[in-house]
Design an enzyme around this catalytic site. Structure first.
Site, PDB file in Angstrom:
ATOM      1  N   ASP A  33      -1.456  -1.079   5.948  1.00 21.70           N
ATOM      2  CA  ASP A  33      -1.656  -0.491   7.277  1.00 21.70           C
ATOM      3  C   ASP A  33      -3.098  -0.636   7.750  1.00 21.70           C
ATOM      4  O   ASP A  33      -3.433  -0.154   8.835  1.00 21.70           O
ATOM      5  CB  ASP A  33      -1.272   0.993   7.265  1.00 21.70           C
ATOM      6  CG  ASP A  33      -2.261   1.856   6.482  1.00 21.70           C
ATOM      7  OD1 ASP A  33      -2.633   1.450   5.363  1.00 21.70           O
ATOM      8  OD2 ASP A  33      -2.652   2.920   6.986  1.00 21.70           O
TER       9      ASP A  33
ATOM     10  N   ASP B  34      -0.246   5.063   1.094  1.00 16.26           N
ATOM     11  CA  ASP B  34      -0.460   5.947   2.243  1.00 16.26           C
ATOM     12  C   ASP B  34      -0.476   5.139   3.536  1.00 16.26           C
ATOM     13  O   ASP B  34      -1.168   4.120   3.650  1.00 16.26           O
ATOM     14  CB  ASP B  34      -1.782   6.703   2.093  1.00 16.26           C
ATOM     15  CG  ASP B  34      -1.752   7.670   0.922  1.00 16.26           C
ATOM     16  OD1 ASP B  34      -0.778   8.436   0.823  1.00 16.26           O
ATOM     17  OD2 ASP B  34      -2.682   7.645   0.102  1.00 16.26           O
TER      18      ASP B  34
ATOM     19  N   ASP C  31       0.850  -1.175   0.000  1.00 15.80           N
ATOM     20  CA  ASP C  31       0.000   0.000   0.000  1.00 15.80           C
ATOM     21  C   ASP C  31       0.896   1.238   0.000  1.00 15.80           C
ATOM     22  O   ASP C  31       2.106   1.152   0.262  1.00 15.80           O
ATOM     23  CB  ASP C  31      -0.902  -0.037   1.236  1.00 15.80           C
ATOM     24  CG  ASP C  31      -1.971   1.038   1.203  1.00 15.80           C
ATOM     25  OD1 ASP C  31      -2.468   1.355   0.114  1.00 15.80           O
ATOM     26  OD2 ASP C  31      -2.308   1.571   2.277  1.00 15.80           O
TER      27      ASP C  31
ATOM     28  N   LYS D  24      -9.565  -2.776  -3.223  1.00 18.46           N
ATOM     29  CA  LYS D  24      -9.473  -3.400  -1.902  1.00 18.46           C
ATOM     30  C   LYS D  24     -10.715  -3.078  -1.085  1.00 18.46           C
ATOM     31  O   LYS D  24     -11.189  -1.936  -1.136  1.00 18.46           O
ATOM     32  CB  LYS D  24      -8.234  -2.866  -1.160  1.00 18.46           C
ATOM     33  CG  LYS D  24      -6.915  -3.175  -1.827  1.00 18.46           C
ATOM     34  CD  LYS D  24      -5.750  -2.592  -1.046  1.00 18.46           C
ATOM     35  CE  LYS D  24      -5.723  -1.084  -1.064  1.00 18.46           C
ATOM     36  NZ  LYS D  24      -4.590  -0.504  -0.316  1.00 18.46           N
TER      37      LYS D  24
END
Length: 266
Positions: free
Chosen positions: A209, A15, A13, A184
């Site tokens: 995250d 961010d 990912d 996602k």
């Protein structure tokens, strides 16, 4: 369970993993350089469908991270890839930005407001009552409903903004139709990303995250999953879910090798 030393390909990912508010997170630049130097196949993933890979590559470069555009995979690209497989040369009415329209054009789709095959909703800062009304009427007239991602809100300097999931929910309420969501946590986004780099689930890892998108989709796609604590997740968040990642790390800096690089020099 795949061990980390068996991993040959990486998905990550963006961010909360590599960057936070346009600043690189510790170890991000080093990890990207490590993969590049070793020739390791990897892709940086984002659910944001607004930007083209070229735009995102430039934004990351301004943050100090070198990610070529062919190493970026967005929900817009995954959506275009999916629709091309479903209806080659099809038509779509799109609510979204240039990242989505460019991806669909490059996949051979025609943008139209007249009897499209699909209504496709993605991220945009320019939602309009007129466009939403048009989408509702086209769906009720037989178009199929696609959303690039389920995110209800997105970040901004001033606080949360309504995002794709919120607008899709409005359209769903008006039509009674739920969209097929490509991004996602649909593991299809990971499978399309792996196809792009020739990866296989048994030797691919996903770094994220978020438990509710990155990790659950990684598990469902059969990947080795790594949760980093530099984004939104904390221990209380982890305990909320009945599944667990394969690894929990404080950040991507823990993935940077400390072994010296071998040289052919004498």
């Amino acid at each position: 369970m795949t061990r980390r030393d068996e991993i040959e390909c990486w998905l990550t990912d963006m961010d909360g993993v590599l960057v936070h508010e346009n600043s690189p997170l510790p170890g991000a630049a080093e990890l990207l350089r490590q993969w590049d130097d070793a020739g390791t196949p990897f892709l940086v993933l984002t659910n944001n469908s607004s930007y083209t890979p070229r735009d995102l590559s430039a934004r990351l470069r301004a943050s100090g991270l070198n990610v070529p555009e062919d190493r970026i995979w967005t929900s817009a690209l995954a959506t275009a890839d999916f629709l091309r497989s479903q209806a080659p040369g099809g038509t779509a009415f799109v609510i979204g930005e240039v990242g989505l329209t460019t991806a669909l054009h490059e996949a051979g789709f025609i943008m139209t407001e007249t009897n499209p095959d699909y209504v496709v909703v993605g991220e945009t800062r320019n939602y309009s009552f007129e466009a939403i009304t048009k989408a509702i009427r086209l769906l009720l007239n037989g178009a199929r409903f696609i959303a690039t991602n389920p995110d209800a809100t997105g970040p901004s300097a001033d606080g949360p903004l309504p995002a794709t999931g919120a607008i899709a929910a409005l359209i769903s309420k008006a039509t009674g139709m739920e969209p097929y969501v490509v991004g996602k946590p649909n593991p299809m986004m990971f499978r399309s990303a792996m196809n792009k780099i020739g990866a296989h689930s048994e030797n691919t890892a996903m770094i994220g995250d978020r438990m509710d998108t990155d990790i659950v989709a990684g598990i469902e796609a059969g990947l080795h999953t790594i949760l980093v604590m530099t984004g939104i997740s904390d221990q209380a968040e982890i305990r909320r879910y009945p599944f667990r990642p394969d690894e929990i790390l404080s950040g991507v800096h823990e993935l940077v090798s400390t072994e010296p690089v071998e040289s052919d020099a004498i």
